[in-house]
Each structure stands twice: as structure tokens, then as C-alpha cells.
Design a protein around this motif. Structure first.
Motif, PDB file in Angstrom:
ATOM      1  N   PRO A  32       0.809  -1.224   0.000  1.00 21.24           N
ATOM      2  CA  PRO A  32       0.000   0.000   0.000  1.00 21.24           C
ATOM      3  C   PRO A  32       0.846   1.280   0.000  1.00 21.24           C
ATOM      4  O   PRO A  32       0.398   2.312  -0.495  1.00 21.24           O
ATOM      5  CB  PRO A  32      -0.800  -0.102   1.296  1.00 21.24           C
ATOM      6  CG  PRO A  32      -0.725  -1.518   1.708  1.00 21.24           C
ATOM      7  CD  PRO A  32       0.542  -2.076   1.161  1.00 21.24           C
TER       8      PRO A  32
ATOM      9  N   PHE B 161      -3.410   3.830  -9.522  1.00 24.06           N
ATOM     10  CA  PHE B 161      -3.361   2.564 -10.258  1.00 24.06           C
ATOM     11  C   PHE B 161      -2.814   1.505  -9.297  1.00 24.06           C
ATOM     12  O   PHE B 161      -1.635   1.181  -9.334  1.00 24.06           O
ATOM     13  CB  PHE B 161      -2.459   2.703 -11.493  1.00 24.06           C
ATOM     14  CG  PHE B 161      -2.520   1.538 -12.449  1.00 24.06           C
ATOM     15  CD1 PHE B 161      -3.587   1.387 -13.301  1.00 24.06           C
ATOM     16  CD2 PHE B 161      -1.500   0.588 -12.485  1.00 24.06           C
ATOM     17  CE1 PHE B 161      -3.647   0.317 -14.189  1.00 24.06           C
ATOM     18  CE2 PHE B 161      -1.547  -0.480 -13.372  1.00 24.06           C
ATOM     19  CZ  PHE B 161      -2.630  -0.599 -14.221  1.00 24.06           C
ATOM     20  N   PRO B 162      -3.694   0.998  -8.403  1.00 23.27           N
ATOM     21  CA  PRO B 162      -3.189   0.120  -7.341  1.00 23.27           C
ATOM     22  C   PRO B 162      -2.663  -1.206  -7.874  1.00 23.27           C
ATOM     23  O   PRO B 162      -3.070  -1.664  -8.941  1.00 23.27           O
ATOM     24  CB  PRO B 162      -4.420  -0.103  -6.461  1.00 23.27           C
ATOM     25  CG  PRO B 162      -5.579   0.125  -7.361  1.00 23.27           C
ATOM     26  CD  PRO B 162      -5.153   1.174  -8.337  1.00 23.27           C
ATOM     27  N   MET B 163      -1.745  -1.797  -7.120  1.00 20.35           N
ATOM     28  CA  MET B 163      -1.317  -3.159  -7.441  1.00 20.35           C
ATOM     29  C   MET B 163      -2.464  -4.101  -7.092  1.00 20.35           C
ATOM     30  O   MET B 163      -3.301  -3.778  -6.255  1.00 20.35           O
ATOM     31  CB  MET B 163      -0.101  -3.529  -6.596  1.00 20.35           C
ATOM     32  CG  MET B 163       1.144  -2.757  -6.937  1.00 20.35           C
ATOM     33  SD  MET B 163       2.535  -3.352  -5.933  1.00 20.35           S
ATOM     34  CE  MET B 163       3.728  -2.054  -6.273  1.00 20.35           C
ATOM     35  N   PRO B 164      -2.502  -5.299  -7.725  1.00 19.69           N
ATOM     36  CA  PRO B 164      -3.559  -6.263  -7.376  1.00 19.69           C
ATOM     37  C   PRO B 164      -3.540  -6.543  -5.871  1.00 19.69           C
ATOM     38  O   PRO B 164      -2.466  -6.735  -5.298  1.00 19.69           O
ATOM     39  CB  PRO B 164      -3.158  -7.513  -8.170  1.00 19.69           C
ATOM     40  CG  PRO B 164      -2.342  -7.001  -9.311  1.00 19.69           C
ATOM     41  CD  PRO B 164      -1.628  -5.794  -8.796  1.00 19.69           C
ATOM     42  N   ASP B 165      -4.738  -6.527  -5.246  1.00 15.76           N
ATOM     43  CA  ASP B 165      -4.757  -6.633  -3.788  1.00 15.76           C
ATOM     44  C   ASP B 165      -4.496  -8.053  -3.296  1.00 15.76           C
ATOM     45  O   ASP B 165      -4.411  -8.279  -2.096  1.00 15.76           O
ATOM     46  CB  ASP B 165      -6.074  -6.069  -3.217  1.00 15.76           C
ATOM     47  CG  ASP B 165      -7.304  -6.804  -3.733  1.00 15.76           C
ATOM     48  OD1 ASP B 165      -7.145  -7.796  -4.476  1.00 15.76           O
ATOM     49  OD2 ASP B 165      -8.425  -6.382  -3.403  1.00 15.76           O
ATOM     50  N   ASP B 166      -4.364  -9.030  -4.234  1.00 20.10           N
ATOM     51  CA  ASP B 166      -4.004 -10.367  -3.769  1.00 20.10           C
ATOM     52  C   ASP B 166      -2.493 -10.608  -3.860  1.00 20.10           C
ATOM     53  O   ASP B 166      -2.031 -11.712  -3.626  1.00 20.10           O
ATOM     54  CB  ASP B 166      -4.791 -11.447  -4.534  1.00 20.10           C
ATOM     55  CG  ASP B 166      -4.597 -11.355  -6.028  1.00 20.10           C
ATOM     56  OD1 ASP B 166      -3.979 -10.376  -6.508  1.00 20.10           O
ATOM     57  OD2 ASP B 166      -5.050 -12.277  -6.746  1.00 20.10           O
TER      58      ASP B 166
ATOM     59  N   ARG C 227       2.141  -3.243 -17.176  1.00 17.18           N
ATOM     60  CA  ARG C 227       0.685  -3.144 -17.298  1.00 17.18           C
ATOM     61  C   ARG C 227       0.218  -1.694 -17.276  1.00 17.18           C
ATOM     62  O   ARG C 227      -0.711  -1.307 -17.964  1.00 17.18           O
ATOM     63  CB  ARG C 227       0.013  -3.939 -16.172  1.00 17.18           C
ATOM     64  CG  ARG C 227      -0.561  -5.234 -16.656  1.00 17.18           C
ATOM     65  CD  ARG C 227      -1.403  -6.008 -15.664  1.00 17.18           C
ATOM     66  NE  ARG C 227      -1.245  -5.702 -14.282  1.00 17.18           N
ATOM     67  CZ  ARG C 227      -2.084  -4.912 -13.600  1.00 17.18           C
ATOM     68  NH1 ARG C 227      -3.114  -4.348 -14.195  1.00 17.18           N
ATOM     69  NH2 ARG C 227      -1.879  -4.688 -12.322  1.00 17.18           N
TER      70      ARG C 227
END
Lengths: 447, 258
Positions: free
Chosen positions: A70, A77-82, A98
Motif C-alpha cells: 500500500p 493505479f493500485p497493485m492487485p490486492d491479492d 501493465r
């Protein structure tokens, strides 16, 4: 310099140098403000330092983030939350690729093209000389503004000790890629930063003998505190507005309780307070010192024949020396006075980003913080883009903003008390720095 | 304008990851148009868009996705999910929110620079919608005040009594009371990042979103609302579903060309 017919005038377009993380966010945010952009990248793809496919990339096989997701991801443009709390470097590259794809940034990037010179032509405009990395003629194009995003982790800082008479192998950490390079060797790792500690830990698992030489004692912060990423716990304290002295004390206490007294392990005691140098986040170094796999040693003073000699007179015989001395920012395409670069190679920029005497010249990504670089670079580039836009739409207000900015006290956005070292002068507190940028952005809001 | 650079909540208390249900319809061939991501409102799921809109959008050359809200959600978690799915699409996406989904989209816009945004029958201010709901459907709405679920009725969602409407109402899930409490008390959304063009569509005969609420939403996000008289709240399930979605796509095509 006078107009020559072979200079292609790109009118209001902005030139961005570098397509690493900082360059990509700059291209996107300039385009969002309606600028057309030419970005020059000497490698053949995006990602800069994170692109392990290129020789200049400093990453090694096991590189992971030292700041948690975080606090590292881009704010829009957040990173994948998984993804894990501390993603692997290949994930970071995939993320940047990406990002470039998502916003169609590749249309604006000229790959395999190096910037040779950037010269002011008066009127705030710039002539940018480029050359294909595969050879070919030089080309000069004229731009309304130039944003430098060439990174600061690609030009290795040389070891201060002469190594020419040393018989073993000496390599900079930039050339270290894989633990196989350490297997069965007697390794001396020089440097107590994040990279030096990472490599010392890997050497502890692979090499026969490991010495780790550091100039000063560091605060080795664990990656997790109370089961949470340590930087998130720290930001909880910042959120509660816990004053610096109290945070330093709490930090001290947390390190005492988790890592313990490092001098018991033969490591030097830190010579500075917490938060006065770039944080070293490593949970394993002290562990391996405690298992006798890493022998801490002081500064190297001589490398000659088969031996390495240290400041306390101790001598050892490594066959491989890895120098994790860090990197230096370099701007050889710019005359030093444009960025007010002093004799130590240190530029003097407003908010570490804006050239003081050239309103159409800026640098993005030349900061280090107690959080990831990407969010800071993002907001820097938003500020640069809005600044360039404001100069076009409302020159009077731009002048007013510039005047107000020139009175902004240094201590409000940069760390004044840091350890003297070539890599700590651009150390900032991410919250103080972002608040300064937020204030600047508010001044530039459309009326 | 509201700017937020220091985001302690996002940094220190990230929304937990869940498996998300995303339905899609893809165009063949795909000639590089931005994808549309549909966000349903309370009680509805991605299925509400699969009925008609997803396929129609794909037939007009746009990739179409719809996201179901997570169970045990909150406004913050819903907006987080929208941003996560949008950022995972190959190209900059157009966000389309319906009902309370429009409020979710408004919050997502502050965290993701959408290519464009469409707010369909938007419920942006919970209090106004609650008043309207109490007038039309007191029996389904009142229990919500005492911790029960909110039950939407056919009369609220559809203008007349179209065939199949009862089956749709059957499929609605009851939103847990914590969710709509969070919707009522949530602070207004921060300003969109990246200044996307926005369109508000709705119907003057909507029994959930008043004409005044439509005008207010349009004033904040984009000019005048596009109106479809005679339709109820659930534009995408009404028998006349094709008219609003075609108007949305026509607007989008014009914006993309501009």
C-alpha cells in the motif's frame, strides 16, 4: 545558439528522459494535462531499474520490495490486492508494464534512443539531442519543457579503496544477479544498505565464509512488527501525529524488543537516531550473525594481494568482494549549472524536483523516503504537469506561485538532520514531502 | 476541489482482498475501444447487466464487464473493488454506475483516472433516496431502521408492470443494514482524478431518484442529465432497455472522437 534548419520544432511538446517508473508516471500525467510527449529510453523496453532484462538494472534474483504494497503502489493505479505485502521485483516490472499498456504510454516512447545533450535556447525552450543506441546520426529537436526521469540507481558509486592490487574478484552489487555466484566462495560484502544486507544474507546461505563490512552501525528494522508490515505500523504513528522524538523512542523500543541489542552480536551501535538515514529493512541479517554465518567487520581500508584489511587492523582473505556502495545520480547530458549541481555532484532543486532558475526544467524521482518511491514520483509529476499547464494558461498566477514557493522553508519538506553520505541528501519523510506537494498543487488549482 | 495526497487509511488499513464476481461480454474483433465496467447498486448483482446491456455493448464493439458487490461490504470496499477490477483491465476503462453503484463509481473516480464515467439513475445522496423510498415502499424500508434488511419492491424499480419484473425482484438480495448505514453517513467523494468526461442519465419517472437529485448529480459531474421518460429506476431491466444504453454509447463514441 541560432536556429538551424535541421532542428525539428516540437512546439508545445514536452521531452521526458527515461521510461522507468518515474518516466512512465511523468508521461501519463503530462498527457493527462493535455501535453504531447516524447519520451526517450535508451533500453528497448519500459521499467528502468526494475527491468532485470537489461544490464544496467541493479536487481538480483531475490530482490523484494522493502516497503509494503500500500505504501509503494501508485495512488491512481493500485497493485492487485491479492499480491503479497512485499512483492517480488518481477511483479513490480509486470506492474509497470501493465501501467504502460493500460494508459497506452508506449505511443509516446522512443526506445533504444539515448539523450546526448539538453541545452537551453532561451525563452524557456530546450534543444534535445538524441542518438540511437545502435548508432546512427544525432538528431536535435526543440521542446517547450524537459523532465528528467533518468533514475538514481544505475551508476555504481566506486569503492573508496584502490582495488587494482587485489588478486580476488571485485564486483559491484549491480553485477550481482544470482546466489549461484556466491556458492562455495569466501565473500566480503561491503556496505550496510538494503542491498548490502540482502546480499550478506544470501551469502550466509550459499558461501563458505561471509564478512560484512559497514562504515557505521545501522538500525536494522524488521519487516514485520506485531504481524503488520513495519512501515504501516510507522504510518499509524504518523497518523496519530506522534512527534519525531517519541517516534524515535518507540522505534528504539520496538527494535530492542524484536531485534535486540545488536552490539551483543558484534555489530556496531548506530551512530545516528532512527529516521536520520534511509531505513534498512532486514529481518534476517542479525539472525545469521547470531548463527556465526556472517562476521561483521568495520570499514575496509586496504585490498591488496589476497587480503582485505579493515579499520581495526583485522585482515581476512576473501576471494570475492561485492561492493554494495550504492549508486550516484548522474546527469551528463545537462550542464551542471542548469540543476545547480555542486562539486559533490549534488543538485539543488526546489522540492528535489524543480530547477531553481529554469522554470521549464524538472527532475522526477530524485528522492528517497521512508515509503515507496512511486507515489512520490507520481505526485511530483502531477505537480510538474500542472505547473507547466499553469504557465501556459495563467502566466501571472504562475509567477505568483513561483514567488510563494521560493519562501517555502526547506525544513518543511526535506530532512535536515541526516547522516553525511552521498545517498542521504535526498532523503525525505514521505508525509511531510507529500504535504508540501499537496500545498503546491492547491495553489495551482484551476480558479 | 478536494485533493488527498496523504492517505493513512489506505496505507495502514488496506481493504482485504476477496474473490470478485465479474461477468463479461467481449467483442469480436476487438479494435481497441476502451472497456466498460458496470457497477450495480444495492440488491443487484452483475446479473442485472448480463440480461441485456453486456451483450448489446459487446455487439457495438466495446468490451463489457459487470462487477457484483462483495458480501459484507462497505462503500469503501465497493469502491476499492471497482478500482481493482478497472486497473486490471487491459485498457483505461469507462466506469458505469447504476443507483448506489453510481455513488460507488463517484468514489472510485477519486482513485482511478477513468476514460469516462456514466452515472445512471444515480443515488448520490442517501437521505433524498431514503425519503423517496419511505414514500413508495414504507414496509420494505422501515425495518432497515431497526437493523433489518432493506427490501426493494417492484413498484420502486419499474415504471409499470413489465413481464418478468417479479422474477427480477425475486433475485434481489437484501443488503445488510451496516452497508446502507455506511452509505448514508459516508462523506462526499473527493474529486475525480484525471478529469474524465461524465454523463448522467435517468428518468423523470424514477421512484427512487428524484428529478431534483438527477439535476444535482448532473450539475456536479457533467452538464444536463439525459432523460428517458416512462422508464423506472432499473433502466437496464426495463423493456425499453436498449434506448438508454444506445444513448450512452453514442455519447461515448462522440467523447472518444473529441
Amino acid at each position: 545558439m541560432h536556429d538551424t534548419p535541421d532542428i525539428a520544432d516540437r512546439h508545445d511538446a514536452v521531452c521526458v528522459i527515461g521510461a522507468g517508473a518515474s518516466g512512465l508516471v511523468t508521461v501519463k500525467n503530462l498527457r493527462e494535462q493535455g501535453f504531447s510527449v516524447d519520451c526517450y529510453e535508451r533500453e528497448t523496453s519500459v521499467g528502468g531499474a526494475w527491468n532485470w532484462r537489461h544490464d544496467r538494472s541493479p536487481v538480483y534474483a531475490s530482490t523484494h520490495l522493502v516497503t509494503s504494497r500500500p505504501l509503494t503502489e501508485l495512488p491512481d493505479f493500485p497493485m492487485p490486492d491479492d499480491w503479497p505485502d512485499y512483492p517480488h521485483h518481477t511483479q513490480l516490472l509486470a506492474y509497470l508494464e501493465r501501467y504502460a499498456e493500460h494508459f497506452g504510454l508506449r505511443d509516446s516512447i522512443w526506445f533504444g534512443t539515448e539523450v546526448v545533450a539538453v541545452t537551453p535556447v532561451g525563452d524557456g525552450r530546450w534543444d534535445v539531442t538524441t542518438r540511437g543506441t545502435g548508432g546512427g546520426a544525432e538528431r536535435v529537436q526543440r521542446y517547450a519543457a524537459v523532465v528528467v526521469a533518468n533514475g538514481h540507481n544505475w551508476s555504481p558509486k566506486p569503492l573508496s579503496v584502490d582495488t587494482s592490487a587485489f588478486r580476488g574478484r571485485v564486483m559491484h552489487a549491480a553485477a550481482y544477479k544470482d546466489p549461484a555466484q556466491l556458492r562455495g566462495r569466501k565473500v566480503l560484502v561491503v556496505g550496510g544498505g538494503n542491498t548490502g544486507c540482502d546480499i550478506a544474507v544470501e551469502a550466509a546461505q550459499q558461501a563458505t565464509t561471509v564478512w560484512h563490512s559497514t562504515r557505521r552501525g545501522y538500525w536494522y528494522a524488521p519487516k514485520y512488527v506485531f504481524g503488520r508490515p513495519a512501515d504501516q505500523v510507522h504510518d499509524k504513528l504518523l497518523e496519530q501525529r506522534v512527534p519525531l522524538r517519541l517516534r524515535q523512542w518507540l522505534y528504539h523500543l520496538a527494535v530492542r524488543l524484536t531485534v535486540g541489542d545488536v552490539t551483543r552480536f558484534g555489530l556496531p551501535a548506530p551512530d545516528h537516531r532512527p529516521y536520520e538515514s534511509h531505513p534498512v529493512v532486514n529481518s534476517q541479517l542479525v539472525y545469521y550473525v547470531g548463527h556465526g554465518r556472517i562476521t561483521p567487520v568495520p570499514d575496509v581500508v586496504r585490498l591488496e594481494g589476497a587480503t582485505a584489511e579493515f579499520a581495526d587492523g583485522r585482515r581476512v582473505e576473501p576471494d570475492l568482494v561485492i561492493t554494495a556502495t550504492g549508486y550516484l545520480p548522474r546527469f551528463e547530458f545537462l550542464a551542471p549549472d542548469l540543476l545547480d549541481i555542486d562539486e559533490d555532484g549534488k543538485p539543488d532543486l526546489h522540492l528535489h524536483a524543480f530547477a531553481r532558475r529554469h522554470p521549464t526544467l524538472a527532475v522526477v524521482g530524485l528522492v528517497q523516503a521512508d515509503a515507496g518511491l512511486l507515489p512520490l514520483a507520481h505526485w511530483q509529476s502531477v505537480a510538474v504537469a500542472r505547473w507547466l499547464r499553469l504557465r501556459l494558461t495563467d502566466p501571472d498566477r504562475a509567477v505568483a506561485v513561483q514567488q510563494r514557493e521560493s519562501t517555502r522553508p526547506l525544513r518543511s519538506w526535506t530532512r535536515l538532520r541526516v547522516v553525511p553520505s552521498s545517498r542521504h541528501w535526498f532523503e525525505v519523510s514521505h508525509t511531510n514531502y507529500l504535504r508540501a506537494l499537496e500545498d503546491l498543487l492547491k495553489q495551482m488549482e484551476p480558479a | 476541489m478536494k485533493l488527498e495526497l496523504v492517505r493513512f487509511k489506505d496505507w495502514t488499513d488496506p481493504v482485504p482482498s476477496v474473490r470478485r464476481e465479474v461477468l463479461s461480454a467481449l467483442p469480436h474483433p476487438d479494435d481497441g475501444q476502451p472497456p466498460l465496467l458496470f457497477v450495480p447498486g444495492l440488491g443487484h448483482g452483475a446479473w442485472a447487466f448480463r440480461e441485456h446491456w453486456l451483450g448489446h455493448v459487446a455487439s457495438r464493439g466495446f468490451a463489457a464487464y459487470a462487477l457484483s458487490p462483495r458480501e459484507q461490504g462497505s462503500l469503501r470496499a465497493y469502491a476499492h473493488d471497482v478500482v481493482q477490477v478497472a486497473a486490471g483491465l487491459p485498457r483505461q476503462a469507462v466506469l458505469v454506475g447504476h443507483g448506489v453503484g453510481a455513488l460507488v463509481v463517484a468514489h472510485a473516480l477519486a482513485r482511478y483516472p477513468a476514460r469516462a464515467a456514466v452515472l445512471a439513475a444515480p443515488v448520490l445522496h442517501g437521505r433524498a433516496a431514503l425519503g423517496a423510498a419511505l414514500r413508495t415502499n414504507p414496509l420494505g424500508t422501515l425495518p432497515a431502521f431497526f437493523g433489518g434488511g432493506l427490501r426493494l419492491s417492484r413498484r420502486q424499480l419499474f415504471a409499470g408492470d413489465p413481464p418478468g419484473a417479479d422474477a427480477y425482484v425475486e433475485r434481489l438480495t437484501r443488503a445488510p443494514s451496516a452497508v446502507y448505514r455506511s452509505l448514508l453517513t459516508a462523506p462526499g467523494p473527493a474529486d475525480p482524478v484525471g478529469a474524465p468526461p461524465a454523463l448522467v442519465v435517468g428518468s423523470p419517472d424514477d421512484r427512487i431518484v428524484t428529478r431534483k437529485a438527477l439535476d444535482r448529480a448532473a450539475a456536479r459531474f457533467g452538464g444536463a442529465p439525459l432523460l428517458f421518460p416512462g422508464m423506472g429506476h432499473d433502466l437496464m431491466l426495463e423493456p425499453g432497455w436498449q434506448e438508454p444504453i444506445d444513448a450512452i454509447l453514442d455519447w461515448l463514441v462522440k467523447e472518444l472522437a473529441g
